[in-house]
Scaffold this active site. Structure first.
Site, PDB file in Angstrom:
ATOM      1  N   LYS A  67       8.262  -4.066 -10.589  1.00  0.00           N
ATOM      2  CA  LYS A  67       9.360  -5.003 -10.808  1.00  0.00           C
ATOM      3  C   LYS A  67      10.383  -4.395 -11.766  1.00  0.00           C
ATOM      4  O   LYS A  67      11.581  -4.393 -11.493  1.00  0.00           O
ATOM      5  CB  LYS A  67       8.787  -6.298 -11.381  1.00  0.00           C
ATOM      6  N   ARG A 137       8.216 -11.862 -17.661  1.00  0.00           N
ATOM      7  CA  ARG A 137       7.567 -11.679 -16.365  1.00  0.00           C
ATOM      8  C   ARG A 137       6.602 -10.509 -16.368  1.00  0.00           C
ATOM      9  O   ARG A 137       6.886  -9.453 -16.916  1.00  0.00           O
ATOM     10  CB  ARG A 137       8.630 -11.404 -15.286  1.00  0.00           C
ATOM     11  N   GLY A 146       1.469 -13.003  -7.640  1.00  0.00           N
ATOM     12  CA  GLY A 146       1.088 -14.227  -8.327  1.00  0.00           C
ATOM     13  C   GLY A 146      -0.176 -14.135  -9.146  1.00  0.00           C
ATOM     14  O   GLY A 146      -0.693 -15.141  -9.620  1.00  0.00           O
ATOM     15  N   MET A 148      -0.665 -12.569 -11.977  1.00  0.00           N
ATOM     16  CA  MET A 148      -0.496 -12.574 -13.433  1.00  0.00           C
ATOM     17  C   MET A 148       0.559 -13.611 -13.801  1.00  0.00           C
ATOM     18  O   MET A 148       1.053 -14.331 -12.964  1.00  0.00           O
ATOM     19  CB  MET A 148      -0.124 -11.186 -13.912  1.00  0.00           C
ATOM     20  N   ARG A 381      11.311  -5.232  -3.778  1.00  0.00           N
ATOM     21  CA  ARG A 381      10.169  -4.330  -3.664  1.00  0.00           C
ATOM     22  C   ARG A 381       9.925  -4.094  -2.184  1.00  0.00           C
ATOM     23  O   ARG A 381      10.419  -4.849  -1.341  1.00  0.00           O
ATOM     24  CB  ARG A 381       8.928  -4.958  -4.296  1.00  0.00           C
ATOM     25  N   HIS A 499       2.123 -18.477  -0.781  1.00  0.00           N
ATOM     26  CA  HIS A 499       1.033 -17.617  -1.231  1.00  0.00           C
ATOM     27  C   HIS A 499       0.113 -17.212  -0.087  1.00  0.00           C
ATOM     28  O   HIS A 499      -0.199 -16.045   0.112  1.00  0.00           O
ATOM     29  CB  HIS A 499       0.239 -18.342  -2.314  1.00  0.00           C
ATOM     30  N   SER A 809     -22.428  19.350  12.864  1.00  0.00           N
ATOM     31  CA  SER A 809     -21.736  18.066  12.726  1.00  0.00           C
ATOM     32  C   SER A 809     -22.269  17.414  11.461  1.00  0.00           C
ATOM     33  O   SER A 809     -23.476  17.147  11.352  1.00  0.00           O
ATOM     34  CB  SER A 809     -21.998  17.194  13.951  1.00  0.00           C
ATOM     35  N   CYS A 876     -19.512  13.201  11.963  1.00  0.00           N
ATOM     36  CA  CYS A 876     -19.731  12.034  12.811  1.00  0.00           C
ATOM     37  C   CYS A 876     -20.249  10.839  12.040  1.00  0.00           C
ATOM     38  O   CYS A 876     -20.739   9.892  12.610  1.00  0.00           O
ATOM     39  CB  CYS A 876     -20.676  12.385  13.959  1.00  0.00           C
ATOM     40  N   TYR A 896     -13.011  18.737  13.936  1.00  0.00           N
ATOM     41  CA  TYR A 896     -12.827  17.390  14.483  1.00  0.00           C
ATOM     42  C   TYR A 896     -13.514  16.339  13.622  1.00  0.00           C
ATOM     43  O   TYR A 896     -14.394  16.654  12.819  1.00  0.00           O
ATOM     44  CB  TYR A 896     -13.344  17.301  15.922  1.00  0.00           C
TER      45      TYR A 896
END
Ligand code: ADP
Ligand code: MG
Ligand code: MG
Length: 922
Positions: A67, A137, A146, A148, A381, A499, A809, A876, A896
């Site tokens: 902010k 703020r 919201g 804090m 933001r 919210h 693998s 994997c 991979y």
């Protein structure tokens, strides 16, 4: 005046968001590299922003919070921002280091900066003539909507309120601001229960026969302030502070404290936010949206955050102050209606949209206030968005030449692609369903479940395996845990920026808000709609893409993938180096993964086939057999099934490689543990139940994960290996005979030494040869033989093991288990403590532990390749579909990754992001 009771600013939200990338957090751009302050700034605790001078910029997010940094940035680009200053996050950290004490010298600095604000605004803090009021703020480096605290109208005192009345010529407004301050300050800073203030308000409303807050006349509001001060005095034990600097000091401390408040901590945990050390505090000159019908306040997104459409998208309230919009008490007006109210302001907002998007090259989420027709920007933001919107906005911005393809790719949180792949309601079935109500489509998805009326109930029932929809009038930050656990969220009030909507979108959770027809009675746990009553036992379906709320469980269908999705996949394939395979055990999974772009199967678990239908019987008989001959007899029963399974998978993969892992789990996992099934098995085998019971007991292991499993089974019972390899080769030859190319690869699990693999390899080759001879096959059969690297010793001796392997693998699940010594099945008893105390950055079974387990991966690869430069190496484990882990595997140099079918697109994108990020880090 707004028809609203004030709520603590903390229990509302506006999407406070730098793209935190949803729950799957791919967040490369949250904290810019420029964030490290220069030496000069190292001890600077406060940064000014305003029209006279601005010290911060957007690069200082880590220090000034999102902010604060963006307020400074908006000043720099000439947007109308009320002047103010930011106390750094480092100062918050220092506050905690000092045992929750404000650092020495901070308040002196604050005094100096207030003086500067006074100069710029021509007002004076606490003045009885023309008082300066500020908001205090919170604002961390990463958005925490919201979570804090924020306090508005600070600086009002008995004297200053008269000054405000004088300069504005509006006494009612002045006292309305004062009562809001006493309430917020009492609640947020001093912990006075909000209800107490509510109660006092009700009393005044009754006295003046006022139906709503706005009906209370000036005299009533003045009396209300007295009543509020009395509530304050009674509860706090002191009078409401009349020194504005005292107010400011206490408020700053309260914001610091809210960093470690319950809500903030829970949100950071649920959103996987770690490594931050505090919140910044922004002290900013107040502007008033509650000064009359020519004033107002609103929040908006520069594009639609749900669909991604390039259209200014917001909501506002006339004659209201900040938090009234998001609190969901008054239903806000869509910004589309704004021109009717004030065309000039609307035009200004559209200009600002263009300017912001050009500047940030990102969709923005803004807060604004109009004071007597004059527009002010209070926040901007990067806007949180759904996976759909992320993909569309990225593609659109490339077309608009705002960003490049590569920038587009790195800004889509790879994990959020899941949302595009998830099923939606079957439209034909949906038509037949009873529509209960219609709300706003806040966050797409199709959720089915039973209503839970409190967050706590949602958590509890989810733990008991129930699928629930959290149903609330509105949600507040206290509800986040329940919101997270619910399959979907449904509210009856509030708009697209409430919210519930903002948080759900951030997580990619299905959400419908503002379904006004629903009468929710949380106490009696009912929803009533035009006489129809829904209880906690009834199933409902909510459609987050349309806003529909329906009765019953509506079946879902597979999604249709958009053109933008294909574009993102095409760009990903263009930049990535890693290949993507899939973990699949059935033809259906194999086909799906191929459609999603997998170029082979990296892990086919043969034992999954053992459970299907009648097969488990043969498996059990095989396990219980006492002689080799007997075992072979039952294995022979299994052979045709196993062969057919392989034919199915080879056919589905149409010539793509399929890595088949031979039997892996301990045998007792296949056996019946209860008496009844044991008796049944005994009957089928013609032995006594006692015999079965004994054999089950015999096979019991104290530590099965480190016991008789993996290749160790084939060492003891080579006939299992023989059957499985035979099934593979026969299936391959069958396919070839039918013109289908089959490319099996045989993988031995849990190998820990060269000798072990040497032996297994010989057995495998002998079996292949035997089948070849038997079938009279003349041509070559090329079946690569390899091993999993999942025992730490295998990684350590990879140079030796590589002599016997054509591929490796990494089985990172077992490798993690054995490296940490954490049992995969038991870790959840203590993992939450480790995450909570930040002793672990993440669940190591979800995101690879790079410095520990990762080191074994690097070592295994390096040593293996030293012996055999052509060694093909992949992974994997579950980590193959985790974006952060994929980045690591790219850097480590693997060939991979293999992951579950639905994660294949995620892995494709993550693999491209890995390349792009590596380039930009050069
Ligand atoms: P959050 O991050 O929870 O949105 P904010 O600090 O942004 O909290 O502020 C809460 C509300 O108060 C927002 O609606 C914001 O626009 C409003 N607000 C904050 N500072 C001011 C100010 N100086 N003047 C007017 N409104 C303000
Ligand atoms: Mg805000
Ligand atoms: Mg394993």
């Amino acid at each position: 005046m707004p028809n609203a009771t004030i709520r603590k600013p903390s229990s509302k939200s506006s999407s406070n968001g730098v793209a935190s990338g949803g729950s799957n957090g791919f967040t490369p751009h949250i904290i810019s590299g420029k964030a490290t302050p220069s030496k000069l700034q190292a001890h600077k605790m406060v940064f000014y922003f305003g029209s006279t001078r601005t010290e911060g910029n957007a690069g200082l997010k880590a220090l000034l919070g999102g902010k604060g940094a963006n307020l400074a940035d908006m000043c720099q680009i000439g947007l109308p921002v009320p002047p103010g200053f930011t106390i750094t996050t480092d100062t918050c950290a220092a506050y905690y280091r000092a045992g929750q004490r404000l650092p020495v010298g901070l308040m002196n600095e604050v005094h100096k900066y207030v003086n500067q604000l006074e100069k710029e605004t021509g007002k004076k803090f606490g003045s009885a003539e023309n008082p300066l009021l500020v908001s205090v703020r919170s604002g961390a480096a990463v958005s925490m909507p919201g979570m804090m605290d924020t306090i508005l109208n600070l600086g009002l005192t008995d004297a200053a309120v008269e000054g405000l009345a004088k300069v504005t010529g509006n006494r009612r407004f002045a006292y309305d601001s004062y009562r809001r301050l006493i309430n917020m300050f009492g609640d947020v800073v001093m912990g006075v229960d909000h209800e107490r203030f509510e109660h006092a308000f009700d009393h005044i409303k009754a006295k003046y026969k006022a139906a709503t807050d706005t009906d209370v006349p000036e005299q009533g509001i003045v009396e209300l302030c007295e009543a509020y001060k009395e509530v304050f005095r009674k509860k706090v034990g002191e009078t409401f502070p009349q020194n504005p600097f005292k107010q400011l000091e206490l408020a700053i401390e309260a914001v610091f404290k809210s960093w470690n408040g319950e809500r903030a901590v829970a949100y950071r945990r649920l959103s996987n936010i770690q490594g931050l050390h505090g919140t910044a505090v922004n002290i900013q000159t107040m502007v008033f949206g509650n000064m009359g019908e020519d004033s107002g306040t609103g929040v908006a997104f520069t594009r639609n955050p749900s669909t991604g459409d390039n259209k200014f998208y917001g909501e506002f309230l006339i004659n209201a102050q900040g938090e009234d919009v998001v609190a969901g008490i008054r239903t806000p007006i869509s910004c589309d209606e704004m021109p009717k109210w004030n065309k000039t302001v609307y035009g200004q907002l559209l200009k600002i949209k263009g300017k912001l998007e050009k500047h940030y090259r990102e969709m923005q989420d803004i807060e604004f206030t109009i004071e007597r027709g004059r527009l002010y920007m209070l926040q901007t933001r990067t806007g949180k968005r759904t996976g759909f919107a992320a993909v569309k906005i990225a593609c659109d911005m490339v077309k608009e030449k705002l960003i490049t393809e590569k920038q587009a790719l790195v800004r889509i949180p790879a994990g959020d692609l899941t949302q595009l792949l998830l099923p939606s309601f079957d439209p034909t079935k949906k038509k037949l369903a009873t529509l209960l109500a219609r709300g706003l489509p806040a966050s797409p998805g199709a959720a089915v479940g039973k209503p839970a009326f409190t967050a706590a109930d949602a958590v509890k029932r989810k733990q008991n395996g129930e699928s629930v929809i959290l149903v609330r009038k509105e949600t507040s930050p206290e509800d986040v845990e329940g919101m997270h656990k619910a399959a979907g969220i449904l509210t009856s009030t509030g708009g697209m920026t409430s919210h519930a909507a903002v948080v759900a979108r951030g997580w990619g959770k299905c959400c419908v808000v503002g379904a006004g027809d629903l009468h929710i009675d949380a106490k009696n746990e009912t929803i009533t709609v035009r006489g129809k009553v829904i209880t906690r036992h009834d199933v409902i379906s909510i459609d987050g893409s349309t806003g529909e709320v329906m009765v019953g469980a509506i079946p879902t269908v597979e999604p249709k993938l958009s053109g933008d999705f294909s574009t993102i996949m095409r760009w990903s394939d263009k930049y990535r180096r890693l290949q993507i395979r899939t973990n699949a055990d059935t033809p259906a999974d194999a086909r799906r993964a191929r459609d999603f772009g997998a170029i082979g199967i990296g892990l086919c678990r043969t034992e999954h086939m053992f459970f299907e239908g009648q097969r488990i019987k043969s498996v059990r008989k095989m396990i219980l057999a006492e002689t080799r001959e007997e075992r072979e007899e039952y294995l022979a029963e299994l052979l045709p099934h196993q062969r057919d399974d392989f034919v199915g998978i080879f056919t589905a993969m149409k010539g793509l490689p399929v890595t088949i892992r031979l039997i892996d789990p301990p045998l007792h996992e296949f056996l019946p543990q209860d008496e009844k099934s044991q008796a049944e098995l005994a009957r089928a085998m013609g032995v006594t139940p006692e015999k079965v019971r004994q054999r089950v007991a015999q096979l019991h292991e104290a530590n099965p994960m480190l016991g008789h499993r993996g290749c160790r089974l084939c060492v003891t019972f080579p006939e299992i290996l023989v059957m499985q390899v035979r099934a593979i080769v026969e299936a391959m030859l069958d396919c070839v005979a039918n013109g289908i190319k089959a490319m099996p690869e045989i993988m031995h699990p849990l190998v820990g030494s060269r000798k072990e693999l040497e032996w297994l390899r010989r057995m495998t080759l002998e079996t292949i040869d035997a089948v070849k001879k038997e079938k009279g096959w003349q041509k070559r059969i090329d079946i690569p033989i390899g091993t999993m690297i999942e025992v730490p010793r295998a990684a350590l001796t990879a140079d030796e093991i590589a002599h016997e392997a054509e591929f490796f693998s990494f089985g990172t699940n077992d490798l993690t288990q054995m490296t940490f010594g954490y049992s995969r099945d038991d870790i959840n008893t203590f993992l939450p403590d480790y995450l909570h105390k930040e002793l672990l950055d993440a669940d190591p079974f979800q995101t690879i532990d790079q410095s520990g387990v990762g080191q074994l991966v690097r070592m295994g690869l390096e040593r293996g390749r030293a012996t055999n430069p052509k060694l093909k190496v992949g992974i994997c484990g579950e980590h193959g579909g985790d974006p952060k882990s994929v980045h690591f595997f790219h850097r480590a140099g693997l060939d991979y990754v293999s992951c579950s079918p639905y994660r294949v697109p995620i892995a494709r994108l993550a693999a491209a992001q890995a390349v792009i990020l590596a380039e930009s880090n050069k």
